[in-house]
Design a protein around this motif. Structure first.
Motif, PDB file in Angstrom:
ATOM      1  N   ARG A  28      -2.770  -6.450 -73.612  1.00  0.00           N
ATOM      2  CA  ARG A  28      -4.133  -5.958 -73.393  1.00  0.00           C
ATOM      3  C   ARG A  28      -4.300  -5.410 -71.970  1.00  0.00           C
ATOM      4  NH1 ARG A  28      -8.384 -10.323 -74.651  1.00  0.00           N
ATOM      5  NH2 ARG A  28      -7.751  -9.817 -76.773  1.00  0.00           N
ATOM      6  N   VAL A  29      -3.771  -6.108 -70.981  1.00  0.00           N
ATOM      7  CA  VAL A  29      -3.926  -5.653 -69.600  1.00  0.00           C
ATOM      8  C   VAL A  29      -3.038  -4.443 -69.321  1.00  0.00           C
ATOM      9  CG1 VAL A  29      -2.224  -7.095 -68.371  1.00  0.00           C
ATOM     10  CG2 VAL A  29      -4.366  -6.499 -67.262  1.00  0.00           C
ATOM     11  N   ILE A  30      -1.889  -4.370 -69.952  1.00  0.00           N
ATOM     12  CA  ILE A  30      -1.027  -3.185 -69.785  1.00  0.00           C
ATOM     13  C   ILE A  30      -1.737  -1.952 -70.332  1.00  0.00           C
ATOM     14  CG2 ILE A  30       1.105  -2.096 -70.605  1.00  0.00           C
ATOM     15  CD1 ILE A  30       2.412  -4.917 -70.349  1.00  0.00           C
ATOM     16  N   GLU A  49      -8.113  -1.185 -60.428  1.00  0.00           N
ATOM     17  CA  GLU A  49      -8.009  -2.352 -59.537  1.00  0.00           C
ATOM     18  C   GLU A  49      -8.282  -3.645 -60.295  1.00  0.00           C
ATOM     19  OE1 GLU A  49      -6.856  -2.604 -56.409  1.00  0.00           O
ATOM     20  OE2 GLU A  49      -6.382  -0.476 -56.648  1.00  0.00           O
ATOM     21  N   ALA A  50      -9.305  -3.635 -61.140  1.00  0.00           N
ATOM     22  CA  ALA A  50      -9.639  -4.836 -61.918  1.00  0.00           C
ATOM     23  C   ALA A  50      -8.502  -5.194 -62.873  1.00  0.00           C
ATOM     24  CB  ALA A  50     -10.934  -4.621 -62.689  1.00  0.00           C
ATOM     25  N   ALA A  51      -7.920  -4.206 -63.512  1.00  0.00           N
ATOM     26  CA  ALA A  51      -6.820  -4.454 -64.443  1.00  0.00           C
ATOM     27  C   ALA A  51      -5.588  -4.977 -63.702  1.00  0.00           C
ATOM     28  CB  ALA A  51      -6.477  -3.178 -65.209  1.00  0.00           C
ATOM     29  N   LYS A  52      -5.304  -4.441 -62.518  1.00  0.00           N
ATOM     30  CA  LYS A  52      -4.162  -4.913 -61.725  1.00  0.00           C
ATOM     31  C   LYS A  52      -4.383  -6.360 -61.270  1.00  0.00           C
ATOM     32  CE  LYS A  52      -0.949  -2.861 -60.563  1.00  0.00           C
ATOM     33  NZ  LYS A  52       0.375  -2.815 -61.191  1.00  0.00           N
ATOM     34  N   GLU A  53      -5.623  -6.698 -60.904  1.00  0.00           N
ATOM     35  CA  GLU A  53      -5.929  -8.079 -60.508  1.00  0.00           C
ATOM     36  C   GLU A  53      -5.758  -9.020 -61.697  1.00  0.00           C
ATOM     37  OE1 GLU A  53      -9.711  -8.552 -58.544  1.00  0.00           O
ATOM     38  OE2 GLU A  53      -9.248  -6.963 -57.114  1.00  0.00           O
TER      39      GLU A  53
END
Length: 155
Positions: A28-30, A49-53
């Protein structure tokens, strides 16, 4: 290598969490990172940025769970002595002042849930109970004052 004591149920909960992170959260985050990249300029892209965090959090938790599962020492509560309180023991305590009885299982910090009657051996009450025998008094200095319990039974 440090062994981490855990009950069979706690081990299964950690395995399920790891599986969920690997099979659901990671993909999901990828996907979220790929979608954010498609929006262009990454320097001012809050979604990226939110997804990388989130990805960093997931990877850290995966590493932590792998460590804990790899170093787990599964303690079967059925095979424990009943003469003294040890990790994974179920104990019946009686509040000396009120006469109220409470039942707890002594577990690791990852398994503790006071609503389910599972307290951490690292907690002040858990530390006070470890090593006690039925009939022993347990004195706990709580924020609301001193509490005194009697260890009635190891279940």
């Amino acid at each position: 290598m440090e062994k981490i004591p855990i009950t069979p149920q706690g081990y299964e909960v950690l395995k399920k969490e790891l599986s969920h992170l690997m099979s659901v959260e990671r993909p999901r985050v990828i996907k979220a990172i790929e979608e954010a990249r498609a929006h262009g300029d990454l320097s001012e892209n809050a979604e990226f940025e939110a997804a990388k965090e989130r990805q960093a959090f997931i990877e850290a938790r995966v590493n932590e769970l792998n460590y804990k599962l790899g170093n787990a020492q599964i303690i079967n509560p059925e095979a424990l002595p009943k003469d003294r309180a040890v990790f994974a023991s179920r104990v019946l305590l009686s509040n000396v002042e009120t006469g109220e009885d409470v039942e707890y299982q002594l577990v690791g910090p990852d398994e503790s849930d006071i609503r389910e009657g599972r307290i951490s051996v690292a907690s002040p009450l858990g530390q006070a109970i470890i090593g006690k025998k039925p009939g022993d008094e347990i004195v706990l200095q709580a924020p609301g004052g001193k509490r005194v319990y009697e260890l009635v039974e190891i279940l």
